[in-house]
Structure formats: C-alpha cells, structure tokens
Scaffold this motif. Structure first.
Motif, PDB file in Angstrom:
ATOM      1  N   TYR A  38       6.960  -7.542  -0.572  1.00 26.35           N
ATOM      2  CA  TYR A  38       6.058  -8.694  -0.577  1.00 26.35           C
ATOM      3  C   TYR A  38       4.623  -8.208  -0.409  1.00 26.35           C
ATOM      4  N   GLU A  39       3.748  -8.754  -1.220  1.00 28.35           N
ATOM      5  CA  GLU A  39       2.336  -8.342  -1.188  1.00 28.35           C
ATOM      6  C   GLU A  39       1.484  -9.587  -1.411  1.00 28.35           C
ATOM      7  N   LYS A  40       0.460  -9.731  -0.593  1.00 24.71           N
ATOM      8  CA  LYS A  40      -0.307 -10.977  -0.711  1.00 24.71           C
ATOM      9  C   LYS A  40      -1.294 -10.990  -1.876  1.00 24.71           C
ATOM     10  N   MET A  41      -1.678  -9.816  -2.345  1.00 25.98           N
ATOM     11  CA  MET A  41      -2.643  -9.777  -3.442  1.00 25.98           C
ATOM     12  C   MET A  41      -1.892  -9.921  -4.778  1.00 25.98           C
ATOM     13  N   GLY A  90       0.857  -1.191   0.000  1.00 27.30           N
ATOM     14  CA  GLY A  90       0.000   0.000   0.000  1.00 27.30           C
ATOM     15  C   GLY A  90       0.890   1.237   0.000  1.00 27.30           C
ATOM     16  N   PRO A  91       0.294   2.428   0.144  1.00 25.59           N
ATOM     17  CA  PRO A  91       1.090   3.661   0.113  1.00 25.59           C
ATOM     18  C   PRO A  91       2.249   3.663   1.104  1.00 25.59           C
ATOM     19  N   ALA A  92       2.046   3.143   2.331  1.00 23.69           N
ATOM     20  CA  ALA A  92       3.126   3.187   3.335  1.00 23.69           C
ATOM     21  C   ALA A  92       4.308   2.330   2.892  1.00 23.69           C
ATOM     22  N   GLY A  93       4.016   1.109   2.422  1.00 22.86           N
ATOM     23  CA  GLY A  93       5.101   0.212   2.002  1.00 22.86           C
ATOM     24  C   GLY A  93       5.794   0.711   0.742  1.00 22.86           C
ATOM     25  N   LEU A 101      -5.809  10.380   5.975  1.00 22.36           N
ATOM     26  CA  LEU A 101      -5.416   8.972   6.102  1.00 22.36           C
ATOM     27  C   LEU A 101      -4.217   8.679   5.206  1.00 22.36           C
ATOM     28  N   LEU A 102      -4.303   9.115   3.971  1.00 18.79           N
ATOM     29  CA  LEU A 102      -3.188   8.871   3.053  1.00 18.79           C
ATOM     30  C   LEU A 102      -1.954   9.651   3.486  1.00 18.79           C
ATOM     31  N   GLN A 103      -2.139  10.911   3.892  1.00 20.12           N
ATOM     32  CA  GLN A 103      -0.975  11.715   4.291  1.00 20.12           C
ATOM     33  C   GLN A 103      -0.199  11.015   5.411  1.00 20.12           C
ATOM     34  N   HIS A 113       2.294 -13.207  -2.146  1.00 28.29           N
ATOM     35  CA  HIS A 113       3.089 -13.680  -1.010  1.00 28.29           C
ATOM     36  C   HIS A 113       2.402 -13.212   0.269  1.00 28.29           C
ATOM     37  N   ASP A 114       1.734 -14.152   0.906  1.00 28.35           N
ATOM     38  CA  ASP A 114       0.969 -13.849   2.122  1.00 28.35           C
ATOM     39  C   ASP A 114       1.863 -14.127   3.331  1.00 28.35           C
ATOM     40  N   TRP A 115       2.271 -13.067   3.999  1.00 25.68           N
ATOM     41  CA  TRP A 115       3.190 -13.224   5.131  1.00 25.68           C
ATOM     42  C   TRP A 115       2.469 -13.868   6.306  1.00 25.68           C
ATOM     43  N   THR A 116       3.087 -14.927   6.892  1.00 24.80           N
ATOM     44  CA  THR A 116       2.414 -15.640   7.989  1.00 24.80           C
ATOM     45  C   THR A 116       3.189 -15.550   9.301  1.00 24.80           C
ATOM     46  N   GLY A 146       2.021   3.134   8.549  1.00 24.34           N
ATOM     47  CA  GLY A 146       0.729   3.218   7.863  1.00 24.34           C
ATOM     48  C   GLY A 146      -0.430   2.955   8.800  1.00 24.34           C
ATOM     49  N   GLU A 147      -1.506   2.475   8.202  1.00 22.89           N
ATOM     50  CA  GLU A 147      -2.750   2.338   8.953  1.00 22.89           C
ATOM     51  C   GLU A 147      -2.712   1.195   9.948  1.00 22.89           C
ATOM     52  N   MET A 148      -1.674   0.365   9.942  1.00 20.91           N
ATOM     53  CA  MET A 148      -1.631  -0.701  10.947  1.00 20.91           C
ATOM     54  C   MET A 148      -1.267  -0.156  12.327  1.00 20.91           C
ATOM     55  N   LEU A 165      -9.481  10.671  -5.875  1.00 19.33           N
ATOM     56  CA  LEU A 165      -8.425  10.359  -4.905  1.00 19.33           C
ATOM     57  C   LEU A 165      -8.064  11.611  -4.101  1.00 19.33           C
ATOM     58  N   ASN A 166      -8.569  11.648  -2.889  1.00 18.45           N
ATOM     59  CA  ASN A 166      -8.313  12.805  -2.017  1.00 18.45           C
ATOM     60  C   ASN A 166      -6.997  12.548  -1.278  1.00 18.45           C
ATOM     61  N   LEU A 167      -5.909  13.021  -1.893  1.00 14.88           N
ATOM     62  CA  LEU A 167      -4.556  12.710  -1.411  1.00 14.88           C
ATOM     63  C   LEU A 167      -4.212  13.364  -0.087  1.00 14.88           C
ATOM     64  N   LEU A 206      -9.873  -6.144   0.072  1.00 10.33           N
ATOM     65  CA  LEU A 206      -8.814  -5.483  -0.711  1.00 10.33           C
ATOM     66  C   LEU A 206      -7.423  -5.910  -0.239  1.00 10.33           C
ATOM     67  N   GLY A 207      -7.364  -6.762   0.770  1.00  7.87           N
ATOM     68  CA  GLY A 207      -6.059  -7.291   1.207  1.00  7.87           C
ATOM     69  C   GLY A 207      -5.729  -6.977   2.648  1.00  7.87           C
ATOM     70  N   SER A 208      -6.058  -5.779   3.121  1.00 10.49           N
ATOM     71  CA  SER A 208      -5.716  -5.426   4.507  1.00 10.49           C
ATOM     72  C   SER A 208      -6.835  -5.930   5.408  1.00 10.49           C
ATOM     73  N   ASP A 209      -6.586  -7.054   6.068  1.00  9.15           N
ATOM     74  CA  ASP A 209      -7.656  -7.680   6.853  1.00  9.15           C
ATOM     75  C   ASP A 209      -7.299  -7.796   8.333  1.00  9.15           C
TER      76      ASP A 209
HETATM   77  C1  LIG Z   1     -13.367   3.126  -0.004  1.00 10.53           C
HETATM   78  C2  LIG Z   1     -12.148   3.831   0.528  1.00 10.53           C
HETATM   79  C3  LIG Z   1     -11.920   5.155   0.201  1.00 10.53           C
HETATM   80  C4  LIG Z   1     -10.813   5.829   0.727  1.00 10.53           C
HETATM   81  N1  LIG Z   1     -10.594   7.115   0.369  1.00 10.53           N
HETATM   82  C5  LIG Z   1      -9.556   7.787   0.876  1.00 10.53           C
HETATM   83  C6  LIG Z   1      -9.271   9.121   0.486  1.00 10.53           C
HETATM   84  O1  LIG Z   1      -9.927   9.656  -0.416  1.00 10.53           O
HETATM   85  N2  LIG Z   1      -8.250   9.791   1.100  1.00 10.53           N
HETATM   86  C7  LIG Z   1      -7.492   9.191   2.081  1.00 10.53           C
HETATM   87  O2  LIG Z   1      -6.602   9.846   2.640  1.00 10.53           O
HETATM   88  N3  LIG Z   1      -7.671   7.896   2.395  1.00 10.53           N
HETATM   89  C8  LIG Z   1      -8.671   7.196   1.834  1.00 10.53           C
HETATM   90  N4  LIG Z   1      -8.863   5.879   2.165  1.00 10.53           N
HETATM   91  C9  LIG Z   1      -7.950   5.252   3.155  1.00 10.53           C
HETATM   92  C10 LIG Z   1      -6.587   4.895   2.537  1.00 10.53           C
HETATM   93  O3  LIG Z   1      -6.782   4.169   1.347  1.00 10.53           O
HETATM   94  C11 LIG Z   1      -5.781   4.051   3.547  1.00 10.53           C
HETATM   95  O4  LIG Z   1      -5.684   4.768   4.763  1.00 10.53           O
HETATM   96  C12 LIG Z   1      -4.383   3.737   3.034  1.00 10.53           C
HETATM   97  O5  LIG Z   1      -4.463   2.955   1.858  1.00 10.53           O
HETATM   98  C13 LIG Z   1      -3.572   2.996   4.069  1.00 10.53           C
HETATM   99  O6  LIG Z   1      -2.306   2.739   3.531  1.00 10.53           O
HETATM  100  P1  LIG Z   1      -1.389   1.557   4.088  1.00 10.53           P
HETATM  101  O7  LIG Z   1      -0.227   1.473   3.164  1.00 10.53           O
HETATM  102  O8  LIG Z   1      -1.152   1.747   5.520  1.00 10.53           O
HETATM  103  O9  LIG Z   1      -2.277   0.247   3.964  1.00 10.53           O
HETATM  104  P2  LIG Z   1      -3.023  -0.415   2.719  1.00 10.53           P
HETATM  105  O10 LIG Z   1      -3.227   0.541   1.628  1.00 10.53           O
HETATM  106  O11 LIG Z   1      -4.199  -1.086   3.313  1.00 10.53           O
HETATM  107  O12 LIG Z   1      -1.973  -1.483   2.211  1.00 10.53           O
HETATM  108  C14 LIG Z   1      -1.612  -2.617   2.987  1.00 10.53           C
HETATM  109  C15 LIG Z   1      -1.181  -3.713   2.038  1.00 10.53           C
HETATM  110  O13 LIG Z   1      -0.688  -4.820   2.808  1.00 10.53           O
HETATM  111  C16 LIG Z   1      -1.126  -6.028   2.190  1.00 10.53           C
HETATM  112  N5  LIG Z   1      -1.128  -7.087   3.187  1.00 10.53           N
HETATM  113  C17 LIG Z   1      -1.933  -7.208   4.275  1.00 10.53           C
HETATM  114  N6  LIG Z   1      -1.641  -8.317   4.951  1.00 10.53           N
HETATM  115  C18 LIG Z   1      -0.629  -8.935   4.280  1.00 10.53           C
HETATM  116  C19 LIG Z   1       0.116 -10.128   4.504  1.00 10.53           C
HETATM  117  N7  LIG Z   1      -0.133 -10.941   5.545  1.00 10.53           N
HETATM  118  N8  LIG Z   1       1.109 -10.448   3.627  1.00 10.53           N
HETATM  119  C20 LIG Z   1       1.378  -9.636   2.571  1.00 10.53           C
HETATM  120  N9  LIG Z   1       0.692  -8.496   2.301  1.00 10.53           N
HETATM  121  C21 LIG Z   1      -0.303  -8.151   3.165  1.00 10.53           C
HETATM  122  C22 LIG Z   1      -2.516  -5.687   1.679  1.00 10.53           C
HETATM  123  O14 LIG Z   1      -2.916  -6.570   0.662  1.00 10.53           O
HETATM  124  C23 LIG Z   1      -2.321  -4.251   1.198  1.00 10.53           C
HETATM  125  O15 LIG Z   1      -1.973  -4.184  -0.165  1.00 10.53           O
HETATM  126  C24 LIG Z   1      -9.931   5.171   1.618  1.00 10.53           C
HETATM  127  C25 LIG Z   1     -10.149   3.825   1.934  1.00 10.53           C
HETATM  128  C26 LIG Z   1     -11.250   3.158   1.395  1.00 10.53           C
HETATM  129  C27 LIG Z   1     -11.463   1.716   1.756  1.00 10.53           C
END
Ligand SMILES: Cc1cc2nc3c(=O)[nH]c(=O)nc-3n(C[C@H](O)[C@H](O)[C@H](O)COP(=O)(O)OP(=O)(O)OC[C@H]3O[C@@H](n4cnc5c(N)ncnc54)[C@H](O)[C@@H]3O)c2cc1C
Length: 403
Positions: free
Chosen positions: A32-35, A12-15, A379-381, A132-135, A366-368, A50-52, A171-174
C-alpha cells in the motif's frame, strides 16, 4: 493458518525490498502506498546522481551511524554494500565507485532501476494498492486506508510499516503516522532535520553574487570534528556534504544558542606554506589579487571578508584566518528540504526483528526508525538492510504463528 496475508505499507526502498524478499519466498504480499506511484523519494535521491552506498571498509562504514552503529551493524553486515551492489546489478543496473568512494548505478538515475524493480515485484505477484493513505486500524484490528473511493479496510496477519521519515514531505513521507503510533503506546523520538543546510547571515555581495556557487576542497569543523569536502553557498547560509555530515553535532550544539563553525579554505596547505605564498605579493597588489593568487576563489574571498571585514595584512595572520574562518550559525534549515530526518520510532520500541513491542505482528523499517547517518549512500543502505531484516522477522513470526 490459511495463506497468511502480509501488508506492507510504504513503497520506498525499505518497503519494496521487503516485498521482494517475501514474495520471492512464496508469500502473498499487498503493498500500500499513498502516492500515485511508489518510490518518489528514491527518484528524488537519484536526481543529482543516485548514491546507493559507499565502498569504504565495513567497520568505517558502520561508524557513520554513530550511536546507532551497534544496533544497525549486524543488520547491515547481513545485507552489506557489496550485497546492495550485487542486487542492483541483478536488475541489469551495473554500479561503479566514484572518486570519493561513493557507489552509483552507471545510469546515475533511479528511474531505470525502479522500473526494473517494480516489474520484478509484479512478476513475483506483489499487488500494488496506490493512492492508499494508511490512517491506522479499525476497531476490529483491520488496516484502514483513505482512498479516492473512500475508506478501504484490509485484514493482515503481519504488517510492515515502511513509511519513511519526515523530510521532503511533499514526496509522501511526512511523518503523519507518528501520532497514531504514539497513541498505540509506541515510543517515539521527536523528528528533526538532518543532512540539511544551516543559516548564516551573509553580506549582500555574497548573497547576490555567489549564492549557488561551490566552495570546493574545504574542511569544516565543529569542536573536534573536522569534515573535508565541499559546500555550496546559499542566500540563507550553506548547503553541501561537509555541513550535512555535521548535522548531528550542529543540532546538539544549537540547543545552547548560535554556534561557530570553523572553515578551512586551504585544507591541504599548512599555515606556514600558505603564509609563504601570501608573502610573495607584489608591492601595490590588491588584497583580493593576493588572495586569488593564494588559491582562493572569488566566493571564498567574499566569505572570508564577511567573516572578518577588517582582514589582517600580515601573511601569518592572514594565513591563520584563511585556515580557520569563523562562521556563526544561527539555525538549521527545516524538514521541508532536509535530505533526511532524525527521530522516529525509538530503538527500544522494536525487538531484534524490528517488530513493535507494543503491537505484536507489526514491524517497522527504513527511515521511520530513529537512526541517522550522513549522505554518502548510508541512508539508502540502512533503509534496504532494515527492510530486509524486518521481512525476515515477518517470516519467523508467521512460521511461529503457524505452529
Ligand atoms: C533530495 C534527497 C536526496 C537524497 N539522496 C540520497 C542519496 O544520494 N543516497 C542515500 O543513501 N539517500 C539519499 N536520500 C535519502 C533516501 O532517499 C531515504 O533515506 C530513503 O528513501 C528512505 O527509504 P524508506 O523506504 O525508509 O522511506 P521513503 O523512501 O521515504 O518511502 C516511504 C514511503 O511511504 C509512503 N507513505 C508515507 N506515509 C504513508 C501512509 N500513511 N500511507 C501509505 N503510504 C505512506 C510514502 O509516500 C513513501 O513512498 C535522499 C533524500 C532526498 C530527499
């Protein structure tokens, strides 16, 4: 030390921003990305535009992170909204400020940005390992992944976990990583839905005729907190920016049972001016017509009637009600469709470089991490800024290890 091996888990954006920084600095990076493809939530975020980030002054911007603002403030100040816009423009994606102050790429979508970004990362030597799903870790400390070809392991000198929160799990982040990390002694805060809708019982008319329609230019309050914005009626209740912005206080208040939100359907007109408009009703004019003439949409009238079936006829009483419609909220919507999640890795579980105290050499971004913010680009910032800060932390860690 031989060339250090850096593993980034989560595309995702953080990685991705961490991978960009580290590979630009000459490090070899495996991502590594599981999707099957990276950035699925980022793409979803771009679906409605996309509200960055947001253009408001930095102090106000940082205040949006509430209790996490002193934690994230210095990190965001180092990669601020202007920095994010410049980065985006560096990928040939110019940005603009919308009328609400929100910042968007001109293309509005995330896909052209993500395409250009991935091409840059590959050109810088980042190796993508998809599906690649990290376990967790093997007994000898290697990273373990489930892949379509069975288990794969990889050794790393530094690891960044950027696995996202727990909303929109398809979408992958569960949040599947939480139990494994807890087992390793990492302190976690339970996940809860954020930036999500609420449940309100509507009449059949509101549900059947008005679900999907907006309530434009309203103000929504809970206690002292008042948010001006928009709402969208849903069969089950409400969605939209104004209710998302109150997610945190709503979550807390619901711990004591159902709560009342106060909806102002004419926020830019004071009660006296509104009463004067209502008093102009002609003799014999229906109440619905009077309300329409006072600027209420058919869906706003339906919501008003649902809240107080026996509407007062006197202009003052009616105006007071239009400016304070009581809405009983029974629950928040779940993580499945929430825009983000609160909870995750506790602030006390990481050091100032986002390294996990319980797992030296393992960073998180990131969001974790346990912070929360409204929609509006916050959120994205924060995901970008913490990804970059963790990447810098990894550089320092590797430099110290090499001494
Ligand atoms: C519908 C929707 C609209 C949004 N709109 C906005 C917006 O307009 N502006 C804004 O600021 N934010 C928005 N967001 C939020 C923003 O998308 C997230 O906050 C941001 O993507 C988080 O980035 P991240 O890199 O932390 O995590 P993510 O983007 O969630 O990326 C995490 C990645 O880790 C991968 N992953 C998870 N577990 C594993 C594993 N075990 N092994 C390998 N890979 C794994 C996932 O598949 C994923 O690709 C929106 C979110 C949603 C759902």
């Amino acid at each position: 030390m031989a060339t250090p091996r850096i593993a980034i888990i989560g595309g995702g954006p953080a990685g991705l921003i961490a991978a960009e920084h580290l590979s630009a600095g000459g490090h070899s990076v495996d991502l590594y990305e599981k999707m099957p493809t990276p950035g699925r939530k980022f793409l979803m975020a771009g679906r409605g535009g996309l509200n960055l980030t947001h253009s408001e002054p930095l102090p106000a911007f940082l205040g949006r992170y509430r209790e996490a603002s002193d934690w994230l403030g210095p990190v965001i100040a180092r990669f601020d909204p202007a920095g994010l816009r410049a980065w985006c423009e560096g990928l040939d994606q110019p940005t603009f400020v919308g009328s609400s102050g929100r910042v968007f790429p001109e293309a509005m979508k995330a896909s052209p940005l993500l395409r250009a970004w991935r091409a840059r990362l590959e050109a810088q030597g980042v190796v993508f390992h998809l599906r690649h799903d990290w376990t967790g870790w093997t007994a000898d400390g290697a990273l373990a992944f489930e892949t379509p070809d069975g288990q794969v392991t990889a050794a790393a000198d530094a690891t960044l976990l950027a696995l996202g929160g727990a909303s929109w799990p398809r979408l992958g982040s569960d949040g599947g990583w939480a139990e494994g990390l807890r087992g390793k002694g990492v302190e976690l805060v339970p996940f809860s839905a954020s930036n999500c809708g609420v449940e309100i019982t509507w009449s059949e008319i509101t549900r059947d005729r008005f679900a999907g329609t907006p309530l434009k230019t309203i103000a929504l309050s809970l206690g002292e907190e008042r948010i001006e914005g928009e709402l969208v009626l849903a069969r089950y209740g409400l969605e939209g920016g104004a209710v998302y912005a109150l997610s945190g206080p709503i979550r807390t208040a619901l711990e004591n049972g159902p709560l009342t939100l106060t909806l102002d359907l004419r926020p830019h007109l004071d009660a006296d001016a509104l009463a004067a408009k209502l008093a102009k009703a002609k003799k014999g004019q229906s109440l619905s017509n009077t309300l329409r003439k006072a600027g209420l949409s058919p869906q706003a009238i339906s919501v008003l009637r649902d809240a107080v079936p026996d509407l007062p006829r006197d202009p003052q009483g009616l105006a007071a009600l239009i400016k304070a419609v009581p809405l009983t909220v029974t629950a928040q919507r779940g993580l499945d469709r929430a825009i983000s999640s609160a909870g995750g890795i506790a602030r006390t579980a990481v050091d100032e470089h986002f390294m996990l105290s319980a797992l030296p050499g393992v960073f998180a971004a990131g969001e974790m991490l346990d912070w929360d913010a409204p929609t509006g680009g916050y959120l994205l910032q924060a995901s970008f800024a913490t990804g970059l800060a963790a990447a810098r932390g990894i550089e320092d860690w590797l430099t110290a290890a090499a001494r």
